[in-house]
Structure formats: C-alpha cells, structure tokens
Design an enzyme around this catalytic site. Structure first.
Site, PDB file in Angstrom:
ATOM      1  N   TYR A  93     -82.493  38.932 -25.259  1.00 41.07           N
ATOM      2  CA  TYR A  93     -82.290  39.379 -23.888  1.00 41.07           C
ATOM      3  C   TYR A  93     -80.914  38.940 -23.398  1.00 41.07           C
ATOM      4  O   TYR A  93     -80.352  37.943 -23.863  1.00 41.07           O
ATOM      5  CB  TYR A  93     -83.388  38.868 -22.950  1.00 41.07           C
ATOM      6  CG  TYR A  93     -83.354  37.383 -22.612  1.00 41.07           C
ATOM      7  CD1 TYR A  93     -82.552  36.893 -21.580  1.00 41.07           C
ATOM      8  CD2 TYR A  93     -84.149  36.471 -23.299  1.00 41.07           C
ATOM      9  CE1 TYR A  93     -82.537  35.548 -21.238  1.00 41.07           C
ATOM     10  CE2 TYR A  93     -84.146  35.128 -22.981  1.00 41.07           C
ATOM     11  CZ  TYR A  93     -83.346  34.663 -21.955  1.00 41.07           C
ATOM     12  OH  TYR A  93     -83.333  33.325 -21.636  1.00 41.07           O
ATOM     13  N   CYS A  94     -80.378  39.734 -22.470  1.00 44.97           N
ATOM     14  CA  CYS A  94     -79.166  39.335 -21.751  1.00 44.97           C
ATOM     15  C   CYS A  94     -79.512  39.350 -20.270  1.00 44.97           C
ATOM     16  O   CYS A  94     -80.684  39.170 -19.920  1.00 44.97           O
ATOM     17  CB  CYS A  94     -77.990  40.260 -22.095  1.00 44.97           C
ATOM     18  SG  CYS A  94     -78.229  41.985 -21.644  1.00 44.97           S
ATOM     19  N   PHE A  95     -78.558  39.529 -19.395  1.00 49.13           N
ATOM     20  CA  PHE A  95     -78.879  39.407 -17.972  1.00 49.13           C
ATOM     21  C   PHE A  95     -79.727  40.573 -17.462  1.00 49.13           C
ATOM     22  O   PHE A  95     -80.751  40.370 -16.810  1.00 49.13           O
ATOM     23  CB  PHE A  95     -77.603  39.285 -17.131  1.00 49.13           C
ATOM     24  CG  PHE A  95     -77.885  39.064 -15.681  1.00 49.13           C
ATOM     25  CD1 PHE A  95     -78.494  37.894 -15.247  1.00 49.13           C
ATOM     26  CD2 PHE A  95     -77.566  40.024 -14.722  1.00 49.13           C
ATOM     27  CE1 PHE A  95     -78.789  37.677 -13.908  1.00 49.13           C
ATOM     28  CE2 PHE A  95     -77.848  39.814 -13.383  1.00 49.13           C
ATOM     29  CZ  PHE A  95     -78.460  38.648 -12.981  1.00 49.13           C
ATOM     30  N   TYR A 122     -83.008  39.178 -18.483  1.00 51.22           N
ATOM     31  CA  TYR A 122     -83.363  37.967 -17.746  1.00 51.22           C
ATOM     32  C   TYR A 122     -83.800  38.280 -16.323  1.00 51.22           C
ATOM     33  O   TYR A 122     -84.800  37.741 -15.824  1.00 51.22           O
ATOM     34  CB  TYR A 122     -82.167  36.999 -17.725  1.00 51.22           C
ATOM     35  CG  TYR A 122     -82.326  35.869 -16.734  1.00 51.22           C
ATOM     36  CD1 TYR A 122     -83.039  34.732 -17.068  1.00 51.22           C
ATOM     37  CD2 TYR A 122     -81.799  35.968 -15.441  1.00 51.22           C
ATOM     38  CE1 TYR A 122     -83.205  33.699 -16.146  1.00 51.22           C
ATOM     39  CE2 TYR A 122     -81.959  34.950 -14.526  1.00 51.22           C
ATOM     40  CZ  TYR A 122     -82.663  33.815 -14.888  1.00 51.22           C
ATOM     41  OH  TYR A 122     -82.837  32.813 -13.963  1.00 51.22           O
TER      42      TYR A 122
END
Length: 360
Positions: A93-95, A122
């Site tokens: 996952y990223c933001f 996120y």
C-alpha cells in the site's frame, strides 16, 4: 492481480503489509502488521512533491524515475523481493493506492512475483479503522471496568480474553507515575491498534468487550471524546481490593518497576534516577495536590530514598503512596464514581469478577 478492497479481512488475518510510503509518512502513522519499504526516501519524496506543485504531474513522475534508477532501483526492488518471499501473503500500500503502489506491483511483477496492492491505500484503511472505532463507541456494546488506583484493573483485563487493554496499547499505565520506559505510539498508531483489537474481539463473539475505565489522556495519547461520552452510559463493573493490597501493588508496579529499570541502566545513578522519577511525577500533579501535600511528599521521599540506599527498605515509599491515595487519588475517584454508580452491575474482587464474567 486485482487491488484489495476487503479491509476487515486484512486486519483480522494480520496480513503483512508492505508500506511503500516515505519513512516520514510511516513514522506518523501505520498499521500493526505493516513494514516500511519505501519507494522514495524523505528527500526524494520532497523533491518530487515540490516538482508536482511547481510544474506538473508528468514532470514529477519523470523526476521520480530520474531519482530512482540503477543501483537505487535495484536495492529497493531487492528489498521488496525479500519481503515478498518472506511474506507470501503480503500486500502493498501507499498513501492513496495510486502510483507508488502500482509501480511496486509492476516492478515485482517483472521479476515473476505477483502481489496485490490496497485500493485506496493508507488513507482508505485509516478511514475504515476510524469509522469502526466510532461505530463501536456508538453501539455501546462494552463493559467499563472501574476501580480505585492500585486495585489491579490491568490484571483483570489481562486475564479476561474478551477485553481490550488500552494502557497496554498506549505503553503507559495512565497516571502521573505511569511511565513504562517503552516509547508511546503516535496518536494515529494508538487509534489504529485500538480499532484492530476491537475488530478482532467482536469477530470472536458479540458479547460486550471489557475495557478499563480511562480518562482523556493515557500518557500523551488521547482517548477520543465520543468514546469517553459513551463510557458514561455503559454498564460498569467495580473492582474492589483491600487498601494494603493496593499500596503493595503500586509500590511494585510503579516504584520498584522504575528502580529495576534504572538499576539495569546504571546501578550507580539508580537511586537518584528513582528520586527524580517520583519528584517529576509529583510535580505534574502539584496544583491538584496543593502546596502542603506536595511539600510533605517530597520530604517523605528524602527519607524513603535514604532507607532504600542504606537498608534496602521499601516501607518509606508506602508512606508516600498512602498520602497520594488518601489525600488525592481516592477522593477524586469517589467523586467520579458517584457519576456512574447507578450503572454498576457488579462489584467484587479480581476472582469474583472473572467468575461473574464467565457465567454471564
């Protein structure tokens, strides 16, 4: 591979999460099973962000590829490969579940490793956990365990499996003396861990979850106001313990625990460190203690430290605890308890409460 959208299952199964955000983002807040393996370090992220604001999205992407190539790219890809092999069920996952996640997925896919990323990243998972906390507080399906300072509430929480240990999640015992010598989590990490713990409890069964009565602050982390408001309406269980038992527990869990920590660090300074620890804690509640009691406690501490040094005697600290309980903590508790007396559905000792909970 399709993006992950089932957040609940991710948290229930403790799915390993590879967080490709920059370290500064990870430090502010992440999830209990997340591992930081960033696509960009903090400086690279800042440079790309500035480029995006001042030029364009395409220019920012181009700069990112210029910064992360050759050995840099190889090192980061190798870290992802290692983590993917170590955690076969891991996800990325990223933001926001955007470009960084897709890049990580694609680079891994090029090496023959197929791993999904989280839809919404996120931000979506964080929103989900906050909503879950709000919903749990709103339903009121929990029991509040109350009791005077030193009665052993944490011990009941630890023994009863259908419970949540907020102080354990906060790495703090909740009073002016509650420092545990383990760093407290960030506010975000505390809330995330609390939400995940509650999610797991209600997944096991739908009976009320036992949670210790807390004030607004546990050390420096904040208990959100909607939950505190809900505790005033929730059913209450009162833990009762003899006064002498409470003094002994406080001496052991707070003062002796602190001294053992200081002894391990530096036996030579351990007595002075304990003295400072207690004086600092008392100073934090000086206004509420009042000048006379504050002076009395500090004078009593001089004698207690001397007895510990010369005779290894802890009895002098019992005098300090007695002053704190009789003159400060107990009167505050009695006042607060009157507000929830009518919501108390059971009173008893540690064993009696455990037996009662098991029978309901």
């Amino acid at each position: 591979m399709q993006p992950i959208t089932d957040f609940k299952q991710l948290f229930l199964s403790d799915t390993p999460m590879i967080d490709v955000r920059a370290p500064i983002e990870f430090m502010k807040g992440a999830f209990p099973c997340s591992i930081n393996a960033p696509l960009m370090n903090d400086d690279e992220r800042e440079a790309v962000g500035t480029c995006y604001k001042e030029q364009s999205s395409d220019a920012a992407v181009a700069l990112g590829h210029q910064l992360i190539f050759g050995d840099v790219k190889a090192q980061r890809l190798q870290q992802w490969q290692n983590l993917a092999n170590e955690h076969p069920n891991g996800i990325f996952y990223c933001f926001r579940g955007g470009l960084r996640s897709r890049i990580a997925q694609q680079w891994l896919n090029d090496t023959g490793i197929d791993r999904p990323y989280v839809e919404g990243g996120y931000k979506a998972m964080r929103t989900y956990l906050l909503e879950q906390l709000q919903q749990r507080a709103a339903t009121g399906n929990f029991l509040v365990l109350s009791g005077k300072t030193g009665s052993g509430k944490t011990e009941v929480i630890s023994e009863w499996p259908h419970s949540i240990d907020l102080e354990g999640l906060a790495n703090h015992r909740g009073s002016a003396f509650g420092k545990t010598f383990v760093a407290q989590p960030t506010q975000i990490n505390f809330e995330n861990a609390w939400s995940v713990a509650w999610l797991k409890r209600i997944h096991v069964n739908d009976s009320p979850v036992l949670i210790e009565d807390e004030s607004r602050l546990i050390g420096r982390v904040v208990v959100f106001p909607e939950y505190l408001a809900a505790t005033k309406l929730a059913n209450n269980i009162l833990l009762e313990a003899h006064y002498e038992e409470r003094i002994a527990r406080i001496r052991r869990d707070y003062f002796m625990h602190a001294f053992e920590h200081y002894q391990k660090n530096d036996p030579v300074t351990s007595y002075d460190d304990l003295d400072t620890f207690i004086r600092d804690a008392v100073l934090r509640i000086k206004k509420r203690l009042g000048g006379d009691r504050f002076t009395l406690i500090n004078a009593t501490l001089d004698s207690a430290i001397n007895s510990l040094k010369s005779q290894s005697q802890w009895s002098g600290f019992d005098d300090i605890i007695h002053i704190l309980l009789s003159e400060y903590y107990d009167p505050i508790y009695e006042y607060q308890y009157q507000q929830k007396n009518e919501k108390t559905i059971f009173k008893g000792s540690h064993d009696e409460i455990i037996q009662w909970l098991a029978s309901t």
